[in-house]
Scaffold this motif. Structure first.
Motif, PDB file in Angstrom:
ATOM      1  N   LYS A  68       0.848  -1.191   0.000  1.00  0.00           N
ATOM      2  CA  LYS A  68       0.000   0.000   0.000  1.00  0.00           C
ATOM      3  C   LYS A  68       0.884   1.241   0.000  1.00  0.00           C
ATOM      4  O   LYS A  68       2.039   1.202   0.374  1.00  0.00           O
ATOM      5  N   GLU A 101     -13.379   4.496   5.941  1.00  0.00           N
ATOM      6  CA  GLU A 101     -13.896   3.195   5.511  1.00  0.00           C
ATOM      7  C   GLU A 101     -15.161   3.293   4.659  1.00  0.00           C
ATOM      8  O   GLU A 101     -15.632   2.285   4.132  1.00  0.00           O
ATOM      9  N   TRP A 133     -14.203   5.189  -0.022  1.00  0.00           N
ATOM     10  CA  TRP A 133     -14.581   4.294  -1.109  1.00  0.00           C
ATOM     11  C   TRP A 133     -15.583   4.939  -2.058  1.00  0.00           C
ATOM     12  O   TRP A 133     -15.561   4.680  -3.269  1.00  0.00           O
ATOM     13  N   GLN A 193      -9.148  -3.579 -11.791  1.00  0.00           N
ATOM     14  CA  GLN A 193      -8.812  -3.878 -10.404  1.00  0.00           C
ATOM     15  C   GLN A 193      -9.623  -3.012  -9.453  1.00  0.00           C
ATOM     16  O   GLN A 193     -10.088  -3.477  -8.413  1.00  0.00           O
ATOM     17  N   ALA A 194      -9.788  -1.741  -9.809  1.00  0.00           N
ATOM     18  CA  ALA A 194     -10.570  -0.827  -8.966  1.00  0.00           C
ATOM     19  C   ALA A 194     -12.020  -1.299  -8.858  1.00  0.00           C
ATOM     20  O   ALA A 194     -12.600  -1.306  -7.769  1.00  0.00           O
ATOM     21  N   LYS A 228     -13.089  -4.314  -9.166  1.00  0.00           N
ATOM     22  CA  LYS A 228     -13.080  -5.532  -8.352  1.00  0.00           C
ATOM     23  C   LYS A 228     -13.054  -5.191  -6.862  1.00  0.00           C
ATOM     24  O   LYS A 228     -13.825  -5.738  -6.069  1.00  0.00           O
ATOM     25  N   TYR A 229     -12.170  -4.282  -6.467  1.00  0.00           N
ATOM     26  CA  TYR A 229     -12.080  -3.868  -5.069  1.00  0.00           C
ATOM     27  C   TYR A 229     -13.394  -3.256  -4.594  1.00  0.00           C
ATOM     28  O   TYR A 229     -13.884  -3.554  -3.502  1.00  0.00           O
ATOM     29  N   LEU A 230     -13.943  -2.382  -5.413  1.00  0.00           N
ATOM     30  CA  LEU A 230     -15.172  -1.675  -5.034  1.00  0.00           C
ATOM     31  C   LEU A 230     -16.339  -2.643  -4.871  1.00  0.00           C
ATOM     32  O   LEU A 230     -17.167  -2.482  -3.981  1.00  0.00           O
ATOM     33  N   TYR A 231     -16.398  -3.634  -5.739  1.00  0.00           N
ATOM     34  CA  TYR A 231     -17.467  -4.629  -5.609  1.00  0.00           C
ATOM     35  C   TYR A 231     -17.286  -5.442  -4.329  1.00  0.00           C
ATOM     36  O   TYR A 231     -18.250  -5.752  -3.622  1.00  0.00           O
ATOM     37  N   THR A 232     -16.034  -5.763  -4.006  1.00  0.00           N
ATOM     38  CA  THR A 232     -15.755  -6.552  -2.807  1.00  0.00           C
ATOM     39  C   THR A 232     -16.158  -5.818  -1.535  1.00  0.00           C
ATOM     40  O   THR A 232     -16.753  -6.412  -0.629  1.00  0.00           O
ATOM     41  N   VAL A 233     -15.857  -4.524  -1.451  1.00  0.00           N
ATOM     42  CA  VAL A 233     -16.213  -3.769  -0.247  1.00  0.00           C
ATOM     43  C   VAL A 233     -17.690  -3.399  -0.216  1.00  0.00           C
ATOM     44  O   VAL A 233     -18.196  -2.946   0.817  1.00  0.00           O
TER      45      VAL A 233
END
Length: 293
Positions: free
Chosen positions: A93, A143, A147, A182-183, A185-190
């Motif tokens: 990070k 948090e 996002w 990738q962004a 993917k991350y956004l969907y995960t959170v």
């Protein structure tokens, strides 16, 4: 096909040697990039080396948590130098630091570490209950609001953000193929990435209005004295105001007079602790920011 086979057959020793050279070069380069840096040799003692993203003509740094951490360093007058040679730190990070032989990632863990090393407590005037409230506000922004802004910038406003980072057509294509995917993917995960663009934009506006209510007429979030939570808040909300595409309703809101207490709050921190703000932006706009040590 026969010509290719014959070429390989006739030059296999050279090709093998070339492969070895390329492989060895890649291996040594990776080893060099990952080698342990020595305090006092590779960087000065008692100075934080802050590894960050590059800035642009809109904001000193495009990283929310970089702005948080650098604001903390400025408030507490901790000597630091910036390293813009982008590479991920120990937690994969950015930001991350090197300090007196210690390498560390995660902005909050870094702040807590420096607090102990340098005997700093920006929240010393707060009661236990006030500390808990300040922490809750900080985590809400980091948090959730964070996002929302990531979605706004790197999904809804992707094309505009490519201009913000001065991406060439080739770079923009690379970013679109790899980084945007990738962004998403991350956004969907959170969870944020499961909402529509319109829902996200409404959430951003609501978030800013709620923050305005929390801030009220206070100088800082918890009163007249700045705290760690203000570092985090400035890091997140400054990106919405100064480095988010104009089609974002949250950005428009902070460009208007509707949330005067929030814009005044951002200006107060910027003017007090970022006196060189305009100089940094001017340098980035003209020739880009370079490593300064």
């Amino acid at each position: 096909m026969d010509l290719t086979r014959d070429f390989i057959k006739d030059n296999k020793s050279y090709l093998a040697a070339g492969a070895v050279v390329v492989g060895a070069t890649c291996f040594l380069y990776k080893r060099w990039r990952k080698r342990t840096r020595i305090c006092g040799v590779d960087y000065p003692k008692d100075t934080v080396i802050l590894h960050v993203f590059p800035g642009n003509k809109y904001i000193p740094n495009m990283g929310h948590f970089v702005m948080k951490l650098e604001t903390y360093l400025r408030i507490n007058k901790i000597p630091y130098q910036l390293d813009f040679n982008y590479q991920n730190g120990p937690k994969k990070k950015v930001p991350w630091i090197e300090y007196n032989g210690v390498t560390m990632g995660d902005s909050q863990l870094i702040i807590e570490y420096l607090n102990k090393q340098l005997n700093i407590d920006m929240n010393s005037h707060l009661s236990k209950q006030e500390r808990a409230i300040a922490w809750a506000v900080q985590k809400w922004l980091e948090e959730y609001t964070y996002w929302l802004n990531v979605f706004t910038r790197w999904v809804i406003g992707w094309d505009d953000m490519m201009r913000y980072v001065n991406a060439t057509k080739l770079m923009a294509l690379f970013y679109t193929i790899f980084m945007k995917r990738q962004a998403v993917k991350y956004l969907y995960t959170v969870g944020v990435g499961r909402h529509s663009n319109e829902e996200i934009q409404e959430m951003v506006v609501k978030d800013l209005k709620q923050f305005s209510e929390v801030l009220g007429d206070k100088r800082f979030i918890m009163g007249e004295t700045i705290t760690e939570t203000d570092c985090a808040a400035f890091g997140i909300i400054s990106q919405i105001r100064w480095c988010t595409p104009e089609n974002c309703p949250g950005h428009k809101l902070l460009q208007s007079d509707e949330l005067k207490n929030v814009t005044a709050y951002l200006d107060r921190i910027k003017d007090t602790y970022w006196a060189d703000w305009d100089d940094i932006l001017a340098a980035a706009g003209k020739k880009g920011i370079k490593n300064n040590y």
